[in-house]
Design an enzyme around this catalytic site. Structure first.
Site, mmCIF file in Angstrom:
data_model
loop_
_atom_site.group_PDB
_atom_site.id
_atom_site.type_symbol
_atom_site.label_atom_id
_atom_site.label_comp_id
_atom_site.label_asym_id
_atom_site.label_seq_id
_atom_site.Cartn_x
_atom_site.Cartn_y
_atom_site.Cartn_z
ATOM 1 N N SER A 120 0.850 -1.053 0.016
ATOM 2 C CA SER A 120 0.022 0.010 0.055
ATOM 3 C C SER A 120 0.948 1.293 0.066
ATOM 4 C CB SER A 120 -0.954 0.094 1.199
ATOM 5 O OG SER A 120 -1.808 -1.129 1.361
ATOM 6 N N HIS A 141 -0.671 -2.674 -7.269
ATOM 7 C CA HIS A 141 -1.417 -1.955 -6.261
ATOM 8 C C HIS A 141 -3.042 -2.236 -6.443
ATOM 9 C CE1 HIS A 141 -2.677 1.019 -3.088
ATOM 10 N NE2 HIS A 141 -2.853 -0.285 -2.521
ATOM 11 N N GLU A 153 -3.059 0.141 -9.401
ATOM 12 C CA GLU A 153 -1.853 1.210 -9.824
ATOM 13 C C GLU A 153 -0.731 0.242 -10.259
ATOM 14 O OE1 GLU A 153 -2.920 4.722 -6.928
ATOM 15 O OE2 GLU A 153 -1.660 3.144 -6.086
ATOM 16 N N ASN A 191 -3.320 6.313 -2.258
ATOM 17 C CA ASN A 191 -3.056 6.083 -0.669
ATOM 18 C C ASN A 191 -2.148 7.551 -0.297
ATOM 19 O OD1 ASN A 191 -4.380 4.325 0.029
ATOM 20 N ND2 ASN A 191 -2.735 2.655 -0.284
HETATM 21 N N1 LIG Z 1 -6.497 -4.217 3.383
HETATM 22 C C1 LIG Z 1 -6.695 -3.329 2.265
HETATM 23 O O1 LIG Z 1 -7.340 -2.347 2.218
HETATM 24 C C2 LIG Z 1 -5.289 -3.292 1.370
HETATM 25 C C3 LIG Z 1 -5.639 -2.767 -0.143
HETATM 26 C C4 LIG Z 1 -4.551 -2.615 -0.679
HETATM 27 C C5 LIG Z 1 -3.170 -3.144 -0.543
HETATM 28 N N2 LIG Z 1 -3.264 -3.802 0.613
HETATM 29 C C6 LIG Z 1 -1.809 -4.420 0.901
HETATM 30 O O2 LIG Z 1 -1.886 -5.802 0.450
HETATM 31 C C7 LIG Z 1 -1.151 -6.584 1.692
HETATM 32 C C8 LIG Z 1 -1.985 -7.557 2.172
HETATM 33 O O3 LIG Z 1 -2.938 -6.970 2.842
HETATM 34 P P1 LIG Z 1 -4.234 -7.630 3.432
HETATM 35 O O4 LIG Z 1 -5.329 -7.032 3.945
HETATM 36 O O5 LIG Z 1 -4.556 -8.782 2.617
HETATM 37 O O6 LIG Z 1 -3.767 -8.364 4.837
HETATM 38 P P2 LIG Z 1 -4.228 -9.557 5.488
HETATM 39 O O7 LIG Z 1 -3.753 -9.805 6.904
HETATM 40 O O8 LIG Z 1 -5.790 -9.824 5.315
HETATM 41 O O9 LIG Z 1 -3.541 -10.908 4.710
HETATM 42 C C9 LIG Z 1 -2.221 -11.214 4.718
HETATM 43 C C10 LIG Z 1 -2.450 -12.727 4.664
HETATM 44 O O10 LIG Z 1 -0.946 -12.954 4.298
HETATM 45 C C11 LIG Z 1 -0.483 -14.142 4.973
HETATM 46 N N3 LIG Z 1 1.047 -14.531 4.873
HETATM 47 C C12 LIG Z 1 1.865 -13.584 5.992
HETATM 48 N N4 LIG Z 1 3.128 -13.735 5.723
HETATM 49 C C13 LIG Z 1 3.176 -14.736 4.725
HETATM 50 C C14 LIG Z 1 4.148 -15.721 3.717
HETATM 51 N N5 LIG Z 1 5.197 -15.357 3.946
HETATM 52 N N6 LIG Z 1 3.732 -16.562 2.903
HETATM 53 C C15 LIG Z 1 2.468 -16.507 2.656
HETATM 54 N N7 LIG Z 1 1.450 -15.855 3.250
HETATM 55 C C16 LIG Z 1 1.711 -14.947 4.125
HETATM 56 C C17 LIG Z 1 -0.951 -14.301 6.090
HETATM 57 O O11 LIG Z 1 -1.211 -15.445 6.828
HETATM 58 C C18 LIG Z 1 -2.495 -13.365 5.910
HETATM 59 O O12 LIG Z 1 -3.556 -14.500 5.630
HETATM 60 C C19 LIG Z 1 -0.464 -5.500 2.563
HETATM 61 O O13 LIG Z 1 1.015 -5.295 1.933
HETATM 62 C C20 LIG Z 1 -1.278 -4.536 2.256
HETATM 63 O O14 LIG Z 1 -0.977 -3.116 2.644
HETATM 64 C C21 LIG Z 1 -3.915 -3.906 1.777
#
Ligand SMILES: NC(=O)c1ccc[n+]([C@@H]2O[C@H](COP(=O)([O-])OP(=O)(O)OC[C@H]3O[C@@H](n4cnc5c(N)ncnc54)[C@H](O)[C@@H]3O)[C@@H](O)[C@H]2O)c1
Length: 283
Positions: A120, A141, A153, A191
């Site tokens: 993000s 993204h 993005e 963001n």
């Molecule tokens: N939540 C949002 O609105 C959003 C929007 C855009 C981007 N993002 C980005 O996306 C990424 C994930 O966010 P999210 O909201 O899906 O988080 P989340 O907590 O819902 O999911 C993360 C997942 O990754 C898994 N994980 C952690 N380490 C791992 C590894 N080494 N190998 C495999 N799996 C692993 C965890 O078990 C978990 O299920 C972050 O970088 C976040 O900034 C989030």
């Protein structure tokens, strides 16, 4: 351009699960990697469920749903991603774990494979620097929920090759997204603007002494927002928003980018929003 047939998705949480769903619907063979078999199975179950809902709503044929579901395999082994043409990382929003993962992927994936991060607000350039192929590392993204939000993005880091950008943009378009290409500046486009703005909103909660319901109502009815800021941060995840705010603050230093104390406390208490059942609202 690199022809992409097989996509790996690492982390099948809120974002990775949605991205994997988009990938199988678009016809890509998809391998999802989670940290445990239980989490992987739960994510595959959610994807199957969402696609079944689309059939029930008349948006997808049952046969197409079944073919899409069959395109997804899950694993806990990183090595299983060795044959992927593109790997999209969606793990925790912290630099070090992402750098460790990219270094591992660099050793496992073919030299011509593209490695993408869904970060993000972290620096794609710093993540790419953990590999010996920074020209094949790019930001992709997506927005939450990925199957519904139209934007991706595509972020060109310092050393990303134009060809890698175009390959990632072509995948974004095939996933049905509006693609905006941008350079690797903190927070990219959305963001950079949205995170400080949401932090301002959340500080107003205490300053104006209003409830989350009242703040959400004010921004929906007074500013035309489709969703109030408290509802939105609950959807994003309190932890994800705190980490992204910290990353933006560390890079640009504007005080309003620092996560509001109230959010840091909620994170400490495990109130992470929708995913934990409790945030500004109960779920
Ligand atoms: N939540 C949002 O609105 C959003 C929007 C855009 C981007 N993002 C980005 O996306 C990424 C994930 O966010 P999210 O909201 O899906 O988080 P989340 O907590 O819902 O999911 C993360 C997942 O990754 C898994 N994980 C952690 N380490 C791992 C590894 N080494 N190998 C495999 N799996 C692993 C965890 O078990 C978990 O299920 C972050 O970088 C976040 O900034 C989030």
């Amino acid at each position: 351009m690199t022809e992409i047939r097989t996509i790996g998705v690492i982390g099948l949480g809120a974002m990775g699960g949605g991205i994997a769903q988009l990938a199988v619907e678009a016809g890509y063979d998809t391998i999802g990697r989670e940290v445990s078999g239980e989490l992987a199975e739960a994510a595959a179950g959610r994807i199957g469920h969402f696609l079944t809902r689309k059939v029930e709503k008349g948006q997808l044929e049952q046969a197409d749903r079944d073919v899409a579901v069959a395109r997804l395999t899950t694993t806990t082994e990183l090595d299983a991603l060795a044959g992927c043409d593109l790997v999209i990382e969606a793990i925790v929003e912290e630099l070090e774990p992402k750098r460790v993962l990219f270094a591992e992927l660099d050793g496992i994936c073919r030299a011509d494979a593209i490695l993408a991060t869904n970060t993000s607000a972290l620096s794609v350039t710093e993540i790419a620097a953990a590999t010996a192929r920074p020209e094949r590392v790019v930001g992709m993204h997506f927005f939450n929920p990925a199957p519904l939000m139209p934007l991706v993005e595509v972020v060109q880091a310092e050393l990303t090759s134009p060809e890698t950008v175009e390959s990632a943009a072509a995948v974004g378009a095939r996933l049905g997204k509006e693609v905006v290409r941008c350079h690797d500046t903190p927070g990219f486009v959305v963001n950079r603007i949205l995170i400080p703005l949401l932090n301002d909103c959340l500080r107003v909660l205490d300053e104006a002494r209003v409830t989350p319901e009242a703040l959400d109502s004010a921004m929906k009815n007074g500013a035309g927002w489709p969703m109030g800021p408290c509802t939105l941060v609950d959807l994003v995840g309190i932890d994800v928003h705190v980490h992204a705010s910290e990353a933006l603050h560390a890079q640009l230093g504007e005080p309003r980018m620092a996560p509001p104390e109230r959010l840091v406390e909620m994170q400490r208490e495990g109130k992470l929003g929708r995913k934990s059942g409790q945030g500004f609202y109960s779920y």
